[in-house]
Each structure stands twice: as structure tokens, then as C-alpha cells.
Design a protein around this motif. Structure first.
Motif, PDB file in Angstrom:
ATOM      1  N   GLY A 105       0.808  -1.208   0.000  1.00 28.64           N
ATOM      2  CA  GLY A 105       0.000   0.000   0.000  1.00 28.64           C
ATOM      3  C   GLY A 105       0.846   1.264   0.000  1.00 28.64           C
ATOM      4  N   ILE A 106       0.228   2.354  -0.411  1.00 27.57           N
ATOM      5  CA  ILE A 106       0.880   3.664  -0.443  1.00 27.57           C
ATOM      6  C   ILE A 106      -0.135   4.717  -0.002  1.00 27.57           C
ATOM      7  CG2 ILE A 106       0.343   3.890  -2.908  1.00 27.57           C
ATOM      8  CD1 ILE A 106       2.811   5.672  -3.167  1.00 27.57           C
ATOM      9  N   ASP A 107       0.301   5.647   0.846  1.00 25.57           N
ATOM     10  CA  ASP A 107      -0.538   6.749   1.315  1.00 25.57           C
ATOM     11  C   ASP A 107       0.269   8.037   1.245  1.00 25.57           C
ATOM     12  OD1 ASP A 107      -3.091   5.410   2.643  1.00 25.57           O
ATOM     13  OD2 ASP A 107      -1.367   4.216   3.278  1.00 25.57           O
ATOM     14  N   TYR A 108      -0.414   9.110   0.869  1.00 20.38           N
ATOM     15  CA  TYR A 108       0.252  10.413   0.801  1.00 20.38           C
ATOM     16  C   TYR A 108      -0.694  11.490   1.317  1.00 20.38           C
ATOM     17  CZ  TYR A 108       3.243  14.193  -0.764  1.00 20.38           C
ATOM     18  OH  TYR A 108       4.063  15.300  -0.794  1.00 20.38           O
ATOM     19  N   ARG A 109      -0.190  12.276   2.267  1.00 25.77           N
ATOM     20  CA  ARG A 109      -1.000  13.367   2.821  1.00 25.77           C
ATOM     21  C   ARG A 109      -0.683  14.647   2.063  1.00 25.77           C
ATOM     22  NH1 ARG A 109      -4.365  14.431   6.784  1.00 25.77           N
ATOM     23  NH2 ARG A 109      -4.262  12.242   7.462  1.00 25.77           N
ATOM     24  N   PHE A 110      -1.670  15.102   1.289  1.00 23.29           N
ATOM     25  CA  PHE A 110      -1.494  16.296   0.468  1.00 23.29           C
ATOM     26  C   PHE A 110      -1.664  17.575   1.272  1.00 23.29           C
ATOM     27  CE2 PHE A 110      -2.420  13.014  -2.618  1.00 23.29           C
ATOM     28  CZ  PHE A 110      -1.584  13.328  -3.679  1.00 23.29           C
ATOM     29  N   THR A 111      -2.608  17.565   2.199  1.00 23.88           N
ATOM     30  CA  THR A 111      -2.860  18.724   3.049  1.00 23.88           C
ATOM     31  C   THR A 111      -3.147  18.208   4.459  1.00 23.88           C
ATOM     32  OG1 THR A 111      -5.277  18.761   2.774  1.00 23.88           O
ATOM     33  CG2 THR A 111      -3.964  19.870   1.080  1.00 23.88           C
ATOM     34  N   PRO A 112      -3.206  19.104   5.470  1.00 27.21           N
ATOM     35  CA  PRO A 112      -3.533  18.644   6.820  1.00 27.21           C
ATOM     36  C   PRO A 112      -4.885  17.931   6.908  1.00 27.21           C
ATOM     37  CG  PRO A 112      -2.584  20.840   6.901  1.00 27.21           C
ATOM     38  CD  PRO A 112      -2.821  20.526   5.452  1.00 27.21           C
ATOM     39  N   TRP A 113      -5.775  18.162   5.925  1.00 29.84           N
ATOM     40  CA  TRP A 113      -7.106  17.558   6.014  1.00 29.84           C
ATOM     41  C   TRP A 113      -7.383  16.500   4.931  1.00 29.84           C
ATOM     42  CZ3 TRP A 113      -9.950  18.274   1.603  1.00 29.84           C
ATOM     43  CH2 TRP A 113      -9.545  19.322   0.757  1.00 29.84           C
ATOM     44  N   LEU A 114      -6.415  16.235   4.041  1.00 31.81           N
ATOM     45  CA  LEU A 114      -6.651  15.279   2.954  1.00 31.81           C
ATOM     46  C   LEU A 114      -5.483  14.318   2.791  1.00 31.81           C
ATOM     47  CD1 LEU A 114      -8.215  14.168   0.514  1.00 31.81           C
ATOM     48  CD2 LEU A 114      -7.091  15.934  -0.885  1.00 31.81           C
ATOM     49  N   GLU A 115      -5.806  13.023   2.832  1.00 34.59           N
ATOM     50  CA  GLU A 115      -4.831  11.971   2.560  1.00 34.59           C
ATOM     51  C   GLU A 115      -5.425  11.015   1.522  1.00 34.59           C
ATOM     52  OE1 GLU A 115      -2.370  10.013   5.771  1.00 34.59           O
ATOM     53  OE2 GLU A 115      -3.617   8.294   5.191  1.00 34.59           O
ATOM     54  N   VAL A 116      -4.638  10.689   0.516  1.00 32.68           N
ATOM     55  CA  VAL A 116      -5.076   9.772  -0.547  1.00 32.68           C
ATOM     56  C   VAL A 116      -4.176   8.534  -0.492  1.00 32.68           C
ATOM     57  CG1 VAL A 116      -5.439   9.447  -3.025  1.00 32.68           C
ATOM     58  CG2 VAL A 116      -5.855  11.692  -1.971  1.00 32.68           C
ATOM     59  N   GLY A 117      -4.795   7.369  -0.622  1.00 34.11           N
ATOM     60  CA  GLY A 117      -4.026   6.134  -0.544  1.00 34.11           C
ATOM     61  C   GLY A 117      -4.589   5.053  -1.448  1.00 34.11           C
ATOM     62  N   GLY A 118      -3.862   3.992  -1.522  1.00 37.76           N
ATOM     63  CA  GLY A 118      -4.301   2.844  -2.297  1.00 37.76           C
ATOM     64  C   GLY A 118      -3.502   1.620  -1.899  1.00 37.76           C
ATOM     65  N   TYR A 119      -4.065   0.459  -2.172  1.00 39.48           N
ATOM     66  CA  TYR A 119      -3.329  -0.776  -1.918  1.00 39.48           C
ATOM     67  C   TYR A 119      -3.806  -1.855  -2.872  1.00 39.48           C
ATOM     68  CZ  TYR A 119      -7.407  -2.632   0.655  1.00 39.48           C
ATOM     69  OH  TYR A 119      -8.653  -3.064   1.007  1.00 39.48           O
ATOM     70  N   TYR A 120      -2.996  -2.889  -2.973  1.00 42.36           N
ATOM     71  CA  TYR A 120      -3.371  -4.072  -3.752  1.00 42.36           C
ATOM     72  C   TYR A 120      -3.090  -5.284  -2.874  1.00 42.36           C
ATOM     73  CZ  TYR A 120      -3.665  -7.493  -7.508  1.00 42.36           C
ATOM     74  OH  TYR A 120      -4.031  -8.558  -8.297  1.00 42.36           O
ATOM     75  N   SER A 121      -4.127  -6.117  -2.667  1.00 39.65           N
ATOM     76  CA  SER A 121      -3.982  -7.272  -1.798  1.00 39.65           C
ATOM     77  C   SER A 121      -4.378  -8.544  -2.539  1.00 39.65           C
ATOM     78  CB  SER A 121      -4.850  -7.113  -0.539  1.00 39.65           C
ATOM     79  OG  SER A 121      -6.230  -7.156  -0.874  1.00 39.65           O
ATOM     80  N   VAL A 122      -3.783  -9.649  -2.106  1.00 37.78           N
ATOM     81  CA  VAL A 122      -4.048 -10.966  -2.689  1.00 37.78           C
ATOM     82  C   VAL A 122      -4.237 -11.953  -1.548  1.00 37.78           C
ATOM     83  CG1 VAL A 122      -3.146 -12.832  -4.131  1.00 37.78           C
ATOM     84  CG2 VAL A 122      -2.679 -10.451  -4.734  1.00 37.78           C
ATOM     85  N   TYR A 123      -5.249 -12.827  -1.686  1.00 39.66           N
ATOM     86  CA  TYR A 123      -5.507 -13.852  -0.665  1.00 39.66           C
ATOM     87  C   TYR A 123      -5.863 -15.170  -1.339  1.00 39.66           C
ATOM     88  CZ  TYR A 123      -7.934 -16.531   2.929  1.00 39.66           C
ATOM     89  OH  TYR A 123      -8.339 -17.528   3.771  1.00 39.66           O
ATOM     90  N   TYR A 124      -5.245 -16.251  -0.865  1.00 41.76           N
ATOM     91  CA  TYR A 124      -5.542 -17.601  -1.325  1.00 41.76           C
ATOM     92  C   TYR A 124      -5.910 -18.453  -0.109  1.00 41.76           C
ATOM     93  CZ  TYR A 124      -2.973 -16.187  -5.529  1.00 41.76           C
ATOM     94  OH  TYR A 124      -2.534 -15.519  -6.657  1.00 41.76           O
TER      95      TYR A 124
END
Length: 204
Positions: free
Chosen positions: A108-127
């Protein structure tokens, strides 16, 4: 019971943290026998259920993780390997036992652009069965092969409008249905599907 050990290391590289965990556990649950229940319709009787006893042994759960933070950027990754055994005693059906070996991982990756906004994403796999990653064993029993995996691509937005309040929106595109359990007919489960989630949290 449960027995868990954790080890974390703050590496010499600033912002880098490594971790490993090991767990064993036993979970048991019982339900009494339920007799047949008559209804207002003399011809309709709700069938009863025999007494049941379920035991789940988590023989080993290994989790390794890594986290790296640099300024407003945070990167995370995790890998989990689980060996477990299910045993159920259910009246005339006798004892049923099954051993499973599952694995999962994500990045996963997260980035805080402003004190009130953070955008993130991840990719997960399960077997659920690490030895049947293409679902061929499930297909041999008449079940959809795509219930043998679940791959989730997620995009999230976190808003911190005022101190103490957190609002989060998530959108998921999912391939597979290994973690979909609430269904009547396996054929009702789709291979590709989406999920939208919203959460509001207040901390005090």
C-alpha cells in the motif's frame, strides 16, 4: 487460548520499520440440540438441529511486515501465512476434520497532500488454499474456481475536517470471491465485482 509473539525493529534507515509476528490459538464453540418446532400450519414443521461442537486450531500464523515513512509519504507491505485445522462434531454426521494452509499479502501507499486530505491505495491478494491458487480443486467439486482467490485493488480518500473527526471513502475493484461467505448458491457469486465503503470516526 492464544499465544502470540511480536518482534519489531526500527532499522537504521530513518522511517523504516520491520516486524514479524507468530501466533498459535485454539477456538472452540458449542451449540445445544434444537428439537423440531411446529408452526401454525399443521403440515409444516421447522426441522431441528443436532448438537454441534466446533474447534479451530491455528497451528501457526506467521506475519511479516515492513513500513517506510518519509515526510507525508508512507509505504506499507505485509505477508501472512496460516496453517489451521477445523474439526466439527455434528450429530449423525459424526466428526468432520479439514486442514487448511492459506496465504495473503498486500502493498500500500498513502500520501497526505494537506492537513485535512490523505489519498491512498493498496493491492492485496488472498488464497485460502496456497496449493490451489487457480481454483482447479474447487472446480473438481463443482464450485467456481474463482472462489480460490481474491485480489483487491483499492483507492481511498481520508478527510480530517476538524480535530477528532475522520471521514474515509474507499472504492474497490475485486477479482475472485475467496472471502465472500454470505450466499445461498455458489453460482450467485461473481468473479469480478466492486465495493464502495464509507466510514466516519470520532476520537475523544
Amino acid at each position: 487460548y492464544t499465544d502470540t509473539s511480536h518482534l519489531f525493529w526500527n532499522a537504521p534507515v530513518k522511517g523504516l520499520k520491520l516486524g514479524v509476528s507468530y501466533e498459535t490459538a485454539r477456538i472452540e464453540a458449542s451449540s445445544p440440540a434444537v428439537p423440531d418446532t411446529p408452526t401454525n400450519d399443521p403440515g409444516v414443521v421447522v426441522p431441528g438441529q443436532p448438537a454441534r461442537h466446533l474447534r479451530i486450531d491455528l497451528d501457526s500464523v506467521w506475519v511479516t511486515s515492513v513500513q517506510y515513512r518519509r515526510g507525508d509519504l508512507m509505504l506499507t507491505a505485509e505477508y501472512i501465512d496460516t496453517v489451521q485445522k477445523f474439526t466439527m462434531d455434528s450429530g449423525p454426521q459424526g466428526r468432520v476434520s479439514r486442514t487448511g494452509h492459506s496465504l495473503g499479502y498486500y502493498g500500500g501507499i498513502d500520501y497526505r497532500f494537506t492537513p485535512w486530505l490523505e489519498v491512498g491505495g493498496y493491492y492485496s491478494v488472498y488464497y485460502p488454499n496456497k496449493h490451489d491458487r487457480d481454483g482447479s480443486e474447487l472446480e473438481a467439486y463443482g464450485r467456481p474456481g474463482y472462489m480460490g482467490w481474491q485480489k483487491d485493488a483499492c483507492l481511498s480518500f481520508r478527510f480530517d475536517p476538524v480535530p477528532g473527526w475522520i471521514c474515509k471513502l474507499e472504492g474497490h475493484y475485486i477479482d475472485g470471491a475467496a472471502q465472500v461467505f454470505d450466499y445461498q448458491d455458489p453460482q450467485e457469486v461473481e468473479e469480478h465485482w466492486g465495493l464502495f465503503a464509507a466510514k466516519i470516526t470520532y476520537s475523544f
